[in-house]
Design a protein around this motif. Structure first.
Motif, PDB file in Angstrom:
ATOM      1  N   TYR A 137      89.914  35.410 -35.323  1.00 36.44           N
ATOM      2  CA  TYR A 137      90.779  34.821 -36.343  1.00 36.44           C
ATOM      3  C   TYR A 137      90.378  33.387 -36.629  1.00 36.44           C
ATOM      4  N   GLU A 138      90.770  32.933 -37.812  1.00 33.68           N
ATOM      5  CA  GLU A 138      90.727  31.517 -38.164  1.00 33.68           C
ATOM      6  C   GLU A 138      92.032  31.197 -38.864  1.00 33.68           C
ATOM      7  N   CYS A 139      92.611  30.056 -38.526  1.00 35.85           N
ATOM      8  CA  CYS A 139      93.930  29.709 -39.046  1.00 35.85           C
ATOM      9  C   CYS A 139      93.897  28.479 -39.954  1.00 35.85           C
ATOM     10  N   GLY A 140      92.719  28.172 -40.507  1.00 34.77           N
ATOM     11  CA  GLY A 140      92.605  26.957 -41.313  1.00 34.77           C
ATOM     12  C   GLY A 140      92.627  27.168 -42.802  1.00 34.77           C
ATOM     13  N   SER A 141      92.319  28.364 -43.278  1.00 30.62           N
ATOM     14  CA  SER A 141      92.200  28.574 -44.722  1.00 30.62           C
ATOM     15  C   SER A 141      93.564  28.606 -45.392  1.00 30.62           C
ATOM     16  N   ARG A 142      93.656  27.971 -46.554  1.00 33.89           N
ATOM     17  CA  ARG A 142      94.935  27.833 -47.261  1.00 33.89           C
ATOM     18  C   ARG A 142      94.988  28.626 -48.553  1.00 33.89           C
ATOM     19  N   ASN A 143      93.896  29.228 -48.957  1.00 34.72           N
ATOM     20  CA  ASN A 143      93.868  30.012 -50.186  1.00 34.72           C
ATOM     21  C   ASN A 143      92.734  31.031 -50.088  1.00 34.72           C
ATOM     22  N   THR A 144      92.586  31.850 -51.120  1.00 36.93           N
ATOM     23  CA  THR A 144      91.612  32.939 -51.068  1.00 36.93           C
ATOM     24  C   THR A 144      90.180  32.416 -51.016  1.00 36.93           C
ATOM     25  N   ALA A 145      89.911  31.337 -51.735  1.00 40.85           N
ATOM     26  CA  ALA A 145      88.564  30.762 -51.703  1.00 40.85           C
ATOM     27  C   ALA A 145      88.201  30.299 -50.295  1.00 40.85           C
ATOM     28  N   GLU A 146      89.148  29.666 -49.609  1.00 40.22           N
ATOM     29  CA  GLU A 146      88.886  29.228 -48.236  1.00 40.22           C
ATOM     30  C   GLU A 146      88.864  30.415 -47.286  1.00 40.22           C
ATOM     31  N   ASN A 147      89.656  31.460 -47.547  1.00 45.82           N
ATOM     32  CA  ASN A 147      89.555  32.686 -46.751  1.00 45.82           C
ATOM     33  C   ASN A 147      88.109  33.166 -46.718  1.00 45.82           C
ATOM     34  N   ALA A 148      87.500  33.238 -47.898  1.00 48.94           N
ATOM     35  CA  ALA A 148      86.129  33.738 -48.002  1.00 48.94           C
ATOM     36  C   ALA A 148      85.145  32.792 -47.317  1.00 48.94           C
ATOM     37  N   LEU A 149      85.272  31.512 -47.575  1.00 50.68           N
ATOM     38  CA  LEU A 149      84.341  30.530 -47.020  1.00 50.68           C
ATOM     39  C   LEU A 149      84.444  30.448 -45.501  1.00 50.68           C
ATOM     40  N   PHE A 150      85.660  30.337 -44.971  1.00 48.74           N
ATOM     41  CA  PHE A 150      85.838  30.187 -43.531  1.00 48.74           C
ATOM     42  C   PHE A 150      85.493  31.477 -42.789  1.00 48.74           C
ATOM     43  N   SER A 151      85.750  32.626 -43.404  1.00 47.21           N
ATOM     44  CA  SER A 151      85.352  33.895 -42.778  1.00 47.21           C
ATOM     45  C   SER A 151      83.838  33.987 -42.684  1.00 47.21           C
ATOM     46  N   LYS A 152      83.163  33.569 -43.730  1.00 45.64           N
ATOM     47  CA  LYS A 152      81.701  33.569 -43.694  1.00 45.64           C
ATOM     48  C   LYS A 152      81.181  32.653 -42.587  1.00 45.64           C
ATOM     49  N   GLN A 153      81.761  31.466 -42.482  1.00 46.47           N
ATOM     50  CA  GLN A 153      81.326  30.532 -41.444  1.00 46.47           C
ATOM     51  C   GLN A 153      81.576  31.084 -40.041  1.00 46.47           C
ATOM     52  N   ALA A 154      82.672  31.803 -39.863  1.00 46.15           N
ATOM     53  CA  ALA A 154      83.027  32.323 -38.539  1.00 46.15           C
ATOM     54  C   ALA A 154      82.197  33.549 -38.155  1.00 46.15           C
ATOM     55  N   LEU A 155      81.829  34.378 -39.139  1.00 45.95           N
ATOM     56  CA  LEU A 155      81.215  35.672 -38.830  1.00 45.95           C
ATOM     57  C   LEU A 155      79.723  35.750 -39.136  1.00 45.95           C
ATOM     58  N   SER A 156      79.167  34.727 -39.739  1.00 48.87           N
ATOM     59  CA  SER A 156      77.759  34.816 -40.163  1.00 48.87           C
ATOM     60  C   SER A 156      76.810  35.018 -38.987  1.00 48.87           C
ATOM     61  N   ASP A 157      77.154  34.486 -37.800  1.00 52.53           N
ATOM     62  CA  ASP A 157      76.274  34.664 -36.637  1.00 52.53           C
ATOM     63  C   ASP A 157      76.188  36.112 -36.186  1.00 52.53           C
ATOM     64  N   THR A 158      77.167  36.924 -36.539  1.00 51.05           N
ATOM     65  CA  THR A 158      77.128  38.344 -36.157  1.00 51.05           C
ATOM     66  C   THR A 158      76.266  39.177 -37.111  1.00 51.05           C
ATOM     67  N   GLN A 159      75.823  38.543 -38.207  1.00 49.58           N
ATOM     68  CA  GLN A 159      74.948  39.186 -39.189  1.00 49.58           C
ATOM     69  C   GLN A 159      75.494  40.550 -39.667  1.00 49.58           C
ATOM     70  N   PRO A 160      76.680  40.550 -40.211  1.00 49.39           N
ATOM     71  CA  PRO A 160      77.249  41.819 -40.682  1.00 49.39           C
ATOM     72  C   PRO A 160      76.578  42.293 -41.974  1.00 49.39           C
ATOM     73  N   HIS A 161      76.529  43.605 -42.138  1.00 49.15           N
ATOM     74  CA  HIS A 161      75.984  44.191 -43.368  1.00 49.15           C
ATOM     75  C   HIS A 161      77.091  44.690 -44.288  1.00 49.15           C
ATOM     76  N   ARG A 162      78.159  45.176 -43.704  1.00 51.13           N
ATOM     77  CA  ARG A 162      79.274  45.713 -44.483  1.00 51.13           C
ATOM     78  C   ARG A 162      80.596  45.225 -43.873  1.00 51.13           C
ATOM     79  N   ILE A 163      81.497  44.809 -44.739  1.00 51.72           N
ATOM     80  CA  ILE A 163      82.806  44.319 -44.298  1.00 51.72           C
ATOM     81  C   ILE A 163      83.877  44.918 -45.203  1.00 51.72           C
ATOM     82  N   MET A 164      84.974  45.332 -44.594  1.00 46.37           N
ATOM     83  CA  MET A 164      86.107  45.876 -45.324  1.00 46.37           C
ATOM     84  C   MET A 164      87.238  44.853 -45.361  1.00 46.37           C
TER      85      MET A 164
END
Length: 230
Positions: A137-164
């Motif tokens: 989880y991340e608890c810092g994003s305040r809107n949908t744009a930050e949801n996308a940005l902060f999720s990318k920053q948190a999960l990019s090291d796992t190198q995902p190919h598909r996300i639901m």
């Protein structure tokens, strides 16, 4: 002396106050109106404009709500994914939607994004049978744009190919477009959740405020983020 003070002094005398006050207090609301409109023409004009704006708002809102399920909903299934991302802002239906996907084997991990209720969603996911060590989880994003940005920053090291993604039905189109714009290397699916057995058996009028505001947010995001990639 400015006009507000002249107005206050003009009506500060007992004689002026008695002239404005109706002789029969039982008729106070109706008896005051003609005199009030004559004394304050700008107030009358202001109320007329407010009434017109309210009428136009209702007139525009009716089709927006009536066709919202067709215009706002995006549903893109994935058979397999690396992560399920559930967006904060609603901690009931979204939790159940994410847990159902996890137990169906769609993805081995769930990620929660959004301030305010992210830890509550984590606890409820655990109550729904998702192992705690399979939840991020991340608890810092305040809107949908930050949801996308902060999720990318948190999960990019796992190198995902598909996300639901999992979010409410009226939010699904904007969420899908924003995550796809922010992280185009990932193949995105989205599961839109709703009350009831079927989306088309629910009444959008119950969520009218969220539905109408979603149209405004879609317009803002189209102007603000349409040419932006992160």
């Amino acid at each position: 002396m400015t006009s507000p003070f002249r107005f206050m002094l003009q009506y500060a005398t007992p004689e002026a106050a008695a002239a404005m006050w109706p002789r029969n207090p039982t008729n106070l609301p109706l008896s005051c109106l003609p005199s009030m409109w004559q004394r304050f023409p700008k107030l009358r004009t202001g109320f007329a404009w407010l009434g017109l704006l309210f009428f136009l708002f209702v007139l525009v809102s009716i089709p927006l709500i009536r066709y919202s399920k067709a215009w706002l909903t995006t549903e893109i299934p994935l058979q397999q994914a690396d992560w399920i991302i559930v967006l904060g802002g609603e901690s009931g239906q979204r939790v159940f939607g994410a847990a159902e996907l996890y137990h169906a084997g769609v993805a081995p991990n769930v990620f929660v994004s959004g301030e305010g209720d992210c830890r509550l969603i984590v606890r409820r996911l655990v109550m729904a049978g998702v192992p705690r060590d399979h939840i991020g989880y991340e608890c810092g994003s305040r809107n949908t744009a930050e949801n996308a940005l902060f999720s990318k920053q948190a999960l990019s090291d796992t190198q995902p190919h598909r996300i639901m993604l999992v979010t409410s039905w009226y939010h699904s189109h904007r969420a899908y477009e924003q995550f796809r714009r922010t992280w185009p290397e990932v193949e995105w699916g989205i599961h839109s959740v709703h009350a009831g057995d079927s989306l088309y058996k629910t009444l959008a009028i119950y969520e009218a405020g969220a539905v109408v505001s979603e149209y405004i947010k879609i317009l803002w995001y189209a102007l603000r983020y349409s040419n932006q990639t992160t």
